[in-house]
Design an enzyme around this catalytic site. Structure first.
Site: not given
Ligand code: GLY
Length: 361
Positions: A122, A228, A144, A249, A253, A246, A238, A242, A186, A265
């Site tokens: 966990r 970031k 993430k 994106h 995507h 995007n 998010e 956050r 990015e 990417h």
């Molecule tokens: N790559 C987008 C984020 O980390 O939210």
């Protein structure tokens, strides 16, 4: 070579530092919890010699046992079978809750390593050591983690912030120019949504901006990480802010999907940003000059700006499906001006198509 590192702090409930500099790899030891006795270093085949060196160094400087898990590079590493392989290595080594995982590689490797750390008992400590531009400015910062399934990318995962992120710029020296520039998309995004200083640096000298030996490159990387850090420090899950990350994106995507994830990417995101800029302009938000600035900067870096005109129906269908699987309406991050991102919700399909006509060829 060692120089003065820069430390960027990420706030939130579980704060941590991102250290950027040359020769900072040695800081892993100090970043690991003092109770840690076993460390699993997850790495791709291309870094096996460097991972072995890292193991020697860590074992020499502490009484810790270091295990190496070599996994497939890129998206083929982000599979449940690969996570299961890491769990097996940990289980066989009696990995406990006070032990730790190090993600050593590009964005896909740090995503997988993070997922393994988040799920073992966990959750165990994680230190991310990104080795690509994309990993340093995006994937490894922000907590993430995840894997792909047959139905889509990043559908299984967890928010699991690392204890530390160590960005050793020495690791970028062997990266191909293509990979560096694609990762730079990015960084450009960070310039458009947050820190225009990045755009000024690229315009002043686009060659220096992407050269890891130049101060301009380092400054761009630091600013992108700072952006970031500020965004995810405020909104890890998010829930709001956050989402600005995007920018470019939504269409990006869909292009990656159309290209069966064979494109880098950053190349898809570059086209996606050009599209988002055109959409912002057609929605009456962004000036012609700001859109031209997108085109000029992305072109200076040799990033792509357009995509097949006939691909629109397929791209729209992918964006709609993505939106449905995530339970929301079709949303785009657009700009009211440089460094003023906002959400455009449920835009008219005719507007979306008109913006695509500006970039379709
Ligand atoms: N790559 C987008 C984020 O980390 O939210």
């Amino acid at each position: 070579m060692t120089d003065q590192p820069t430390v960027v702090s990420v706030g939130g409930d579980a704060p941590y530092d991102v250290t950027v500099g040359r020769g900072v790899l040695d800081r892993i030891d100090a970043a690991l919890p003092s109770a840690t006795r076993k460390v699993l270093v997850v790495h791709p085949p291309t870094l096996s010699a460097k991972a072995a060196e890292l193991r020697e160094r860590l074992q020499a400087s502490s009484a810790r046992e270091v295990l190496l898990a070599e996994i497939p590079d890129a998206e083929s590493g982000k599979r449940v079978e690969v996570a299961a392989f890491c769990w097996q290595v940990m289980g066989q080594a009696d990995f406990t809750r006070t032990d730790a995982v190090v993600g050593f590689g590009g964005g896909a490797v740090t995503d997988l390593a993070g997922f393994v750390a988040a799920t073992w008992l966990r959750g165990v400590a994680l230190v991310q050591v990104p080795t690509t531009v994309l990993g340093m400015v995006d994937a490894a910062v922000g907590g993430k983690t995840g894997i792909n399934t047959a139905e889509g990318k990043n559908l299984v995962g967890a928010f699991w912030p690392p204890r530390a992120v160590i960005c050793d710029l020495d690791l970028l020296d062997t990266l191909s120019a293509n990979e560096r520039v694609a990762g730079f998309a990015e960084v450009v995004k960070a310039g458009f949504i947050w820190y225009p200083e990045i755009l000024d640096l690229i315009e002043a000298d686009p060659v220096a901006a992407v050269d890891p030996a130049s101060p301009a490159f380092r400054r761009c990387i630091e600013l992108a990480i700072e952006m970031k850090a500020r965004v995810v420090g405020e909104d890890l899950r998010e829930a709001g802010l956050r989402e600005v990350l995007n920018y470019g994106h939504t269409l990006g995507h869909a292009i990656e999907h159309a290209e069966r994830y064979q494109w880098r990417h950053g190349a898809a995101i570059s086209i996606g940003m050009m599209y988002a800029a055109e959409l912002s302009r057609l929605a009456g938000r962004l000036s012609d000059e700001a859109v031209d600035r997108h085109r000029r900067i992305l072109e200076m870096l040799g990033l792509p700006l357009s995509y097949r005109a006939g691909a629109w129906p397929q791209l729209l269908a992918t964006m709609q499906r993505d939106k449905k699987s995530r339970g929301g309406m079709l949303r785009f991050i657009v700009l009211d001006d440089i460094a003023r991102p906002t959400v455009l919700q449920a835009p008219d399909e005719s507007l979306l198509f008109a913006a695509y006509q500006e970039i379709g060829q």
